[in-house]
Design a protein around this motif. Structure first.
Motif, PDB file in Angstrom:
ATOM      1  N   ARG A  84      -0.234   0.316 -13.457  1.00  0.00           N
ATOM      2  CA  ARG A  84       0.517  -0.597 -12.314  1.00  0.00           C
ATOM      3  C   ARG A  84       0.397   0.050 -10.893  1.00  0.00           C
ATOM      4  NH1 ARG A  84       6.459  -1.851 -14.940  1.00  0.00           N
ATOM      5  NH2 ARG A  84       5.892  -3.305 -16.337  1.00  0.00           N
ATOM      6  N   LEU A  85      -0.430   1.076 -11.033  1.00  0.00           N
ATOM      7  CA  LEU A  85      -0.694   1.911  -9.770  1.00  0.00           C
ATOM      8  C   LEU A  85      -2.012   2.302  -9.312  1.00  0.00           C
ATOM      9  CD1 LEU A  85       2.221   4.438  -9.822  1.00  0.00           C
ATOM     10  CD2 LEU A  85       2.273   2.189  -8.513  1.00  0.00           C
ATOM     11  N   GLY A 133       3.642   2.056  -2.476  1.00  0.00           N
ATOM     12  CA  GLY A 133       3.090   2.967  -3.178  1.00  0.00           C
ATOM     13  C   GLY A 133       2.965   4.288  -2.423  1.00  0.00           C
ATOM     14  N   HIS A 173      -0.104   1.379  -4.852  1.00  0.00           N
ATOM     15  CA  HIS A 173       0.114   0.124  -5.209  1.00  0.00           C
ATOM     16  C   HIS A 173      -0.575  -0.927  -4.595  1.00  0.00           C
ATOM     17  CE1 HIS A 173       2.426  -2.438  -7.593  1.00  0.00           C
ATOM     18  NE2 HIS A 173       3.045  -3.051  -6.801  1.00  0.00           N
TER      19      HIS A 173
END
Length: 224
Positions: free
Chosen positions: A43-44, A215, A210
């Motif tokens: 997800r990152l 992020g 992100h």
């Protein structure tokens, strides 16, 4: 909330540290056994994408460009490089841990679109240093996502890549008008100066883990 399930383990050669691949629904995580943090998460991956796109956009006009990536990880840098380059490109990924290649050919590969299945992609199981030292004037771009950046986390030996000798070796492996790109978890002004002392123009670009504006802040060094 669903809990992470262990899919596989692997030992980093020469170190003995264990990597663990975990999955929770469509999310994957790679962690070091015995620690609470994680090395990578599907997800990152904004900064891993940026490592490839920032460098490859500089070589799109090169005929049949050849790119070397140090570190396969979760495949996002490879996928972004292939997306940025044309059909004549060749992208070699050096990955120290054999199981990481197998994870990317298995369920983990779905997160990045299975870039290893692209015919332009090649995998070298071994240390990226070996390829750099053995390949003078061979690559249009060298992208290094090794460890945590200039300060090694999983292997102290990784620091060589960021030393004056490592930078010089990478320069020698570049073709004319080639570019070096380094990923790091954080800023390191001393590394910027080291690149400049090697006679390179250097730029430290802050990117997000992100997506733009979201992020943690990571850094990509571009040097040419």
């Amino acid at each position: 909330m669903a809990r992470f399930e262990l899919l596989g383990t692997a030992i980093i050669p020469g170190k003995g540290t264990q990597l663990r691949l975990l999955q929770r629904n469509d999310e994957f995580s790679i962690r070091i056994a015995g620690t609470s943090g994680e090395l990578m998460n599907t997800r990152l991956h904004g900064s891993e994408d940026a490592l490839a796109t920032l460098a490859c956009e500089r070589i799109t006009d090169h005929p049949a460009p050849k790119v070397l990536i140090g570190g396969l990880g979760m495949g996002f840098t490879l996928a972004a490089a292939l997306q940025s380059l044309g059909d004549a490109a060749e992208v070699t990924v050096a990955e120290l841990v054999p199981e990481v290649e197998q994870w990317n050919l298995g369920p983990l590969g779905s997160a990045s679109g299975y870039p290893l299945k692209d015919p332009r992609a090649k995998v070298h199981i071994g240390d990226v240093v070996q390829l750099i030292k053995a390949s003078p004037a061979s690559y249009d771009a060298i992208l290094l996502d090794i460890d945590n950046g200039p300060e090694g986390l999983t292997q102290k030996e990784n620091d060589w890549l960021y030393s004056a000798a490592g930078i010089a070796a990478a320069q020698e492996a570049l073709r004319p008008e080639g570019i070096l790109a380094y990923w790091s978890a954080g800023q390191d002004p001393a590394f910027t100066e080291r690149l400049k002392r090697a006679g390179l123009s250097a730029e430290a670009v802050t990117v997000r883990a992100h997506r733009p504006g979201k992020g943690a802040k990571h850094v990509i060094w571009l040097a040419w």
